[in-house]
Design an enzyme around this catalytic site. Structure first.
Site, mmCIF file in Angstrom:
data_model
loop_
_atom_site.group_PDB
_atom_site.id
_atom_site.type_symbol
_atom_site.label_atom_id
_atom_site.label_comp_id
_atom_site.label_asym_id
_atom_site.label_seq_id
_atom_site.Cartn_x
_atom_site.Cartn_y
_atom_site.Cartn_z
ATOM 1 N N ARG A 119 0.800 -1.231 0.000
ATOM 2 C CA ARG A 119 0.000 0.000 0.000
ATOM 3 C C ARG A 119 0.831 1.279 0.000
ATOM 4 N NH1 ARG A 119 -3.335 -3.239 3.623
ATOM 5 N NH2 ARG A 119 -5.174 -3.941 2.483
ATOM 6 N N LYS A 141 2.851 11.107 -11.684
ATOM 7 C CA LYS A 141 2.029 10.223 -12.508
ATOM 8 C C LYS A 141 2.782 8.918 -12.712
ATOM 9 C CE LYS A 141 -1.002 13.031 -15.420
ATOM 10 N NZ LYS A 141 -1.312 13.368 -16.832
ATOM 11 N N GLU A 183 8.567 17.359 -25.590
ATOM 12 C CA GLU A 183 7.982 17.764 -24.309
ATOM 13 C C GLU A 183 8.506 19.134 -23.878
ATOM 14 O OE1 GLU A 183 5.587 16.397 -22.746
ATOM 15 O OE2 GLU A 183 5.532 14.260 -23.250
ATOM 16 N N LYS A 225 6.397 22.672 -14.764
ATOM 17 C CA LYS A 225 5.579 21.529 -14.363
ATOM 18 C C LYS A 225 5.310 21.547 -12.870
ATOM 19 C CE LYS A 225 4.594 16.741 -15.067
ATOM 20 N NZ LYS A 225 4.912 15.487 -15.791
ATOM 21 N N GLU A 235 -4.881 16.284 -11.495
ATOM 22 C CA GLU A 235 -5.399 16.614 -12.825
ATOM 23 C C GLU A 235 -6.915 16.827 -12.840
ATOM 24 O OE1 GLU A 235 -5.126 14.318 -16.924
ATOM 25 O OE2 GLU A 235 -3.123 14.831 -16.216
ATOM 26 N N ARG A 239 -3.927 21.002 -14.688
ATOM 27 C CA ARG A 239 -2.861 20.056 -15.024
ATOM 28 C C ARG A 239 -3.126 19.349 -16.348
ATOM 29 N NH1 ARG A 239 0.260 15.505 -11.226
ATOM 30 N NH2 ARG A 239 1.579 14.751 -12.926
ATOM 31 N N ASN A 243 -1.196 17.824 -21.117
ATOM 32 C CA ASN A 243 -1.469 16.776 -22.088
ATOM 33 C C ASN A 243 -1.616 17.317 -23.507
ATOM 34 O OD1 ASN A 243 -1.725 14.242 -20.460
ATOM 35 N ND2 ASN A 243 -3.307 15.430 -19.427
ATOM 36 N N HIS A 246 -1.161 15.037 -26.479
ATOM 37 C CA HIS A 246 -1.105 13.656 -26.010
ATOM 38 C C HIS A 246 -2.312 12.817 -26.429
ATOM 39 C CE1 HIS A 246 2.224 15.192 -23.746
ATOM 40 N NE2 HIS A 246 2.431 14.055 -23.119
ATOM 41 N N HIS A 250 -1.088 9.604 -27.993
ATOM 42 C CA HIS A 250 -1.338 8.288 -27.414
ATOM 43 C C HIS A 250 -2.048 7.371 -28.409
ATOM 44 C CE1 HIS A 250 -1.067 9.703 -22.926
ATOM 45 N NE2 HIS A 250 0.107 9.640 -23.533
ATOM 46 N N HIS A 263 7.465 8.116 -27.705
ATOM 47 C CA HIS A 263 6.421 8.957 -27.112
ATOM 48 C C HIS A 263 6.550 10.409 -27.562
ATOM 49 C CE1 HIS A 263 3.561 10.529 -24.242
ATOM 50 N NE2 HIS A 263 4.483 11.315 -23.713
#
Length: 355
Positions: A119, A141, A183, A225, A235, A239, A243, A246, A250, A263
């Site tokens: 956990r 993330k 990026e 960032k 997010e 935030r 993206n 993206h 993606h 990427h």
């Protein structure tokens, strides 16, 4: 050459160190390890280059390692299980710290393992690629990929520290460096027009690997960032601007197979598609689109989607995007260089026109 930033998240706050020769400081890493056990997670490419320096800094700790294959395709549930099984078989407890030594794949899967094992255990990011240094190592993330979607299984889980030694960029293949620049350019487009101008002015020094310029560039990206994540950790709002490109990107990665397009390459093309969509909506000047394309092209990044991908291939993946709400597509659209918006009024007909 030294910069120390701070990501302010209350009790989850942590420092981001940026320095040439950072791995030579044997005391820095131990400041952020609270137990006596450490497990390094790396890949078969990065491990031979830097693991010995990291292990020298960890003398006195009970240490073991997990070495994964290289590549985006390895950010999988299978390798996540491999990490879990290793930690269990070797008796690691909640006082273990994981060290993510590698690029974005290693950082993401190690962070997700840290979030899940018993956990939650500590982990430290040591990113060795430009893309991971300016983006994925900061902000918490963590995830693995699924054949039906990128980063669909994961958690928000912050590291204890981020250690960026820009000397690692000297061993980075040219294509990987270019992918990281996507990026970098993203930050300028989405919210920092002055930084975009700076990138245009320093293209030659960046391509030449000028350490001072690279250090300044990475610091600017990390600060941007950190500021956004501090205001919206999970997010829920602003935030999502990170993206930019993206949703399209993606889709390219998922359709073409993870790793066939890097990427950053997919994100670069995605930002151009988002900008073209904005121009078609009269939200972005055509001159800004040309500047975006010119800067990406200067770093050898692709501007066109794969020939095999049309509207149907894109939309199948885009309908699964994590930003979508109530069945509506949500895309990040640049409205000028230095400003972007989250839009939920994009119809499939509008997308079909540009795809």
């Amino acid at each position: 050459m030294v910069a120390t930033l701070h990501l302010d998240l209350g009790i989850r706050s942590y420092p981001i160190y940026i320095e040439s020769g950072l791995f030579n400081d044997n005391s820095l890493l131990s400041r952020h390890i609270r137990g006596t056990r450490v497990c390094i997670v790396s890949n078969e490419i990065v491990h031979p280059l830097y693991a010995e320096k990291i292990k020298a800094a960890l003398a006195g700790y009970q240490l073991d390692e997990i070495i994964l294959p290289d590549g985006e395709a390895e950010k999988s549930l299978g390798n996540f299980d491999k990490i879990m099984s290793h930690l269990l078989a070797n008796g690691h407890g909640r006082d273990t710290s994981l060290i993510a030594l590698g690029g974005g794949v290693i950082g993401d899967i190690t962070g997700f393992a840290a979030a899940c094992y018993q956990r939650g255990i500590d982990f430290i990011q040591i990113p060795t690629t430009l893309l991971s240094q300016v983006d994925s190592s900061v902000g918490g993330k963590t995830a693995v990929n699924h054949p039906l979607g990128k980063n669909m299984i994961g958690a928000f889980y912050q590291p204890k520290a981020v250690l960026i030694d820009i000397d690692t960029l000297s061993s980075l293949p040219k294509r990987e460096f270019s992918a990281g620049m996507a990026e970098v350019v993203k930050y300028g487009i989405l919210g920092d027009g002055e930084f975009f101008n700076w990138l245009e002015q320093h293209k030659a020094q960046i391509r030449a690997g000028d350490k001072l310029v690279l250090s300044q560039m990475i610091e600017r990206c990390c600060q941007c960032k950190a500021d956004i994540v501090a205001s919206d950790e999970t997010e829920a709002g602003v935030r999502a601007l990170l993206n930019l490109g993206h949703t399209f990107g993606h889709a390219i990665e998922a359709e073409m197979g993870y790793g066939n397009w890097l990427h950053g390459e997919a994100v670069a093309t995605g930002m151009v598609l988002a900008a073209k969509l904005a121009v078609s909506m009269n939200l972005l000047a055509a001159s800004d689109l040309r500047r975006i394309e010119s800067l990406l092209e200067a770093f050898d990044l692709p501007l066109e989607a794969p020939e095999s991908m049309g509207f149907s291939e894109f939309i199948r993946h885009m309908r699964r995007d994590k930003k979508n709400l109530a069945g509506k597509l949500r895309l990040i659209i640049p409205t000028k260089i230095g400003h972007s918006e989250i839009r939920d009024d994009i119809t499939e007909d509008m997308l079909q026109q540009i795809l």
